[in-house]
Design an enzyme around this catalytic site. Structure first.
Site, mmCIF file in Angstrom:
data_model
loop_
_atom_site.group_PDB
_atom_site.id
_atom_site.type_symbol
_atom_site.label_atom_id
_atom_site.label_comp_id
_atom_site.label_asym_id
_atom_site.label_seq_id
_atom_site.Cartn_x
_atom_site.Cartn_y
_atom_site.Cartn_z
ATOM 1 C CB SER A 60 -0.887 0.115 1.115
ATOM 2 O OG SER A 60 -1.543 -1.199 1.303
ATOM 3 C CG HIS A 93 -1.819 -0.991 -5.348
ATOM 4 N ND1 HIS A 93 -0.518 -0.640 -5.330
ATOM 5 C CD2 HIS A 93 -1.998 -1.526 -4.026
ATOM 6 C CE1 HIS A 93 -0.005 -0.870 -3.878
ATOM 7 N NE2 HIS A 93 -0.985 -1.386 -3.227
ATOM 8 C CG HIS A 109 -4.550 -8.110 -0.460
ATOM 9 N ND1 HIS A 109 -4.537 -7.014 -1.589
ATOM 10 C CD2 HIS A 109 -3.704 -7.610 0.267
ATOM 11 C CE1 HIS A 109 -3.430 -6.116 -0.927
ATOM 12 N NE2 HIS A 109 -2.882 -6.508 0.072
ATOM 13 C CE1 TYR A 117 -8.205 -6.615 0.654
ATOM 14 C CE2 TYR A 117 -6.527 -7.482 2.171
ATOM 15 C CZ TYR A 117 -7.232 -6.530 1.304
ATOM 16 O OH TYR A 117 -6.387 -5.140 0.963
ATOM 17 C CD GLU A 118 -7.700 -7.902 -3.831
ATOM 18 O OE1 GLU A 118 -7.844 -7.097 -4.652
ATOM 19 O OE2 GLU A 118 -6.519 -7.928 -3.484
ATOM 20 C CB ALA A 154 0.314 -0.498 5.029
ATOM 21 C CG MET A 198 -5.423 -7.468 6.807
ATOM 22 S SD MET A 198 -6.512 -6.419 6.117
ATOM 23 C CE MET A 198 -7.110 -5.693 7.426
ATOM 24 C CB SER A 199 -0.477 -8.865 2.430
ATOM 25 O OG SER A 199 0.670 -7.793 2.876
ATOM 26 C CG ASN A 253 -2.713 1.241 11.667
ATOM 27 O OD1 ASN A 253 -2.292 0.818 10.513
ATOM 28 N ND2 ASN A 253 -3.448 0.488 12.322
ATOM 29 C CG HIS A 312 -7.798 1.646 3.206
ATOM 30 N ND1 HIS A 312 -6.743 0.819 3.245
ATOM 31 C CD2 HIS A 312 -7.799 2.118 1.779
ATOM 32 C CE1 HIS A 312 -6.289 0.796 2.076
ATOM 33 N NE2 HIS A 312 -6.822 1.568 1.182
HETATM 34 N N1 HPA Z 1 -4.371 -4.510 10.899
HETATM 35 C C1 HPA Z 1 -4.270 -5.159 10.042
HETATM 36 N N2 HPA Z 1 -3.686 -4.831 8.762
HETATM 37 C C2 HPA Z 1 -3.448 -3.560 8.562
HETATM 38 C C3 HPA Z 1 -3.322 -2.618 9.839
HETATM 39 C C4 HPA Z 1 -3.806 -3.064 10.896
HETATM 40 O O1 HPA Z 1 -3.930 -2.459 12.202
HETATM 41 N N3 HPA Z 1 -2.750 -1.477 9.275
HETATM 42 C C5 HPA Z 1 -2.481 -1.693 8.007
HETATM 43 N N4 HPA Z 1 -2.849 -2.799 7.615
#
Ligand code: HPA
Length: 268
Positions: free
Chosen positions: A25, A56, A78, A80-81, A108, A206-207, A230, A242
């Site tokens: 990301s 992207h 991903h 999740y997609e 990220a 998540m990746s 974050n 996001h």
């Molecule tokens: N959790 C999961 N995936 C993420 C996060 C998070 O806090 N931040 C960026 N990708």
């Protein structure tokens, strides 16, 4: 696989990449800046069809960067997609077939370790696969690797030293830590993040883990880098969005890009 490789080579002639980079990301810029050949995923036979990931382009980009022959994924697939684990990791096998022996996986991630700060970069030293699946499930293709691959050093220790040296040269104060992957797309609950910390995670995302497993299985050396965008759920009072993830990734992208270039210069 043969169709995929033949098609890619009609674009790239005899450009043989040595290093692969998966751009997470907000990190697509490196590909924009240096592209020599760019092939949209949707044109590549057997590639998963891109669903249009925010921010992207969804293309495979070939370039010479600081004298290294690089292939980059500008956007990844991903779990999740809705892609299967096999689809998520197919491009890794493609890179292997193209001659890549070292891969840099970026992402990220949310902060689990309370001593880290948003905007920090973290070198992944190990991972916890909390996705509830494994990309190697199914019939094994002995051409790529063994049925029960060792995972005791997925993230190459020699390369971590090189990353650390690059970080020192750039004054980056790189963090080290364990990356825990969930499927997403929902962010974690505070209880889940507390559990992640208890079992030894420093960041959550998540990746990356599926790709790292397959790359290691294929005998590639792996570097994993997280942009900590974050505080994960419950680490601060703030709700997750996001937008926050993308904003921080954008703020950090120049130092992230500088780090990758310095790594490219120094990897053997
Ligand atoms: N959790 C999961 N995936 C993420 C996060 C998070 O806090 N931040 C960026 N990708």
């Amino acid at each position: 696989m043969k169709h995929t490789i033949d098609y890619i080579k009609t674009y790239t002639d005899d450009f043989q990449p040595e290093i692969g980079i998966v751009l997470g990301s907000g990190l697509g810029e490196l590909a924009d800046k240096y592209q020599e050949y760019a092939i949209p995923y949707n044109l590549i036979p057997k590639f998963p069809r891109a669903t249009g990931i925010e921010g992207h382009k969804g293309q495979l980009v070939f370039a010479n960067i600081v004298g290294r022959r690089v292939v980059m994924m500008q956007g990844r697939f991903h779990y999740y997609e809705g892609y299967s684990m096999e689809q998520v990791t197919y491009p890794i096998k493609v890179m292997k077939e193209l001659g890549v022996n070292t891969i840099i996986l970026t992402n990220a991630a949310g902060i689990v370790n309370k001593s880290f700060r948003p905007g920090d970069l973290m070198v992944i030293t190990d991972h916890i696969n909390f996705m509830g699946s494994n990309p190697l499930i199914g019939k094994n293709d002995d051409k790529f690797g063994v049925r029960f691959p060792d995972m005791s050093e997925v993230y190459n220790k020699g390369l971590i030293k090189i990353v650390d040296a690059a970080g020192r040269l750039l004054n980056l104060n790189l963090r080290h830590g364990v990356y825990l992957a969930t499927t997403g797309p929902s962010y974690e609950t505070p209880a889940e993040i507390k559990m992640a910390r208890t079992i030894g995670a420093d960041a959550a995302g998540m990746s990356t883990v599926p790709e790292a497993i397959v790359a290691n299985y294929c005998g590639m050396r792996v570097i994993g880098l997280s942009c900590l965008t974050n505080y994960a759920s419950g680490v601060s009072d703030k709700k997750l969005s996001h937008a926050e993830v993308i904003n921080t990734a954008n703020e950090v992208k120049d130092k992230f890009t500088a780090l990758i270039m310095m790594i490219l210069q120094n990897v053997k």
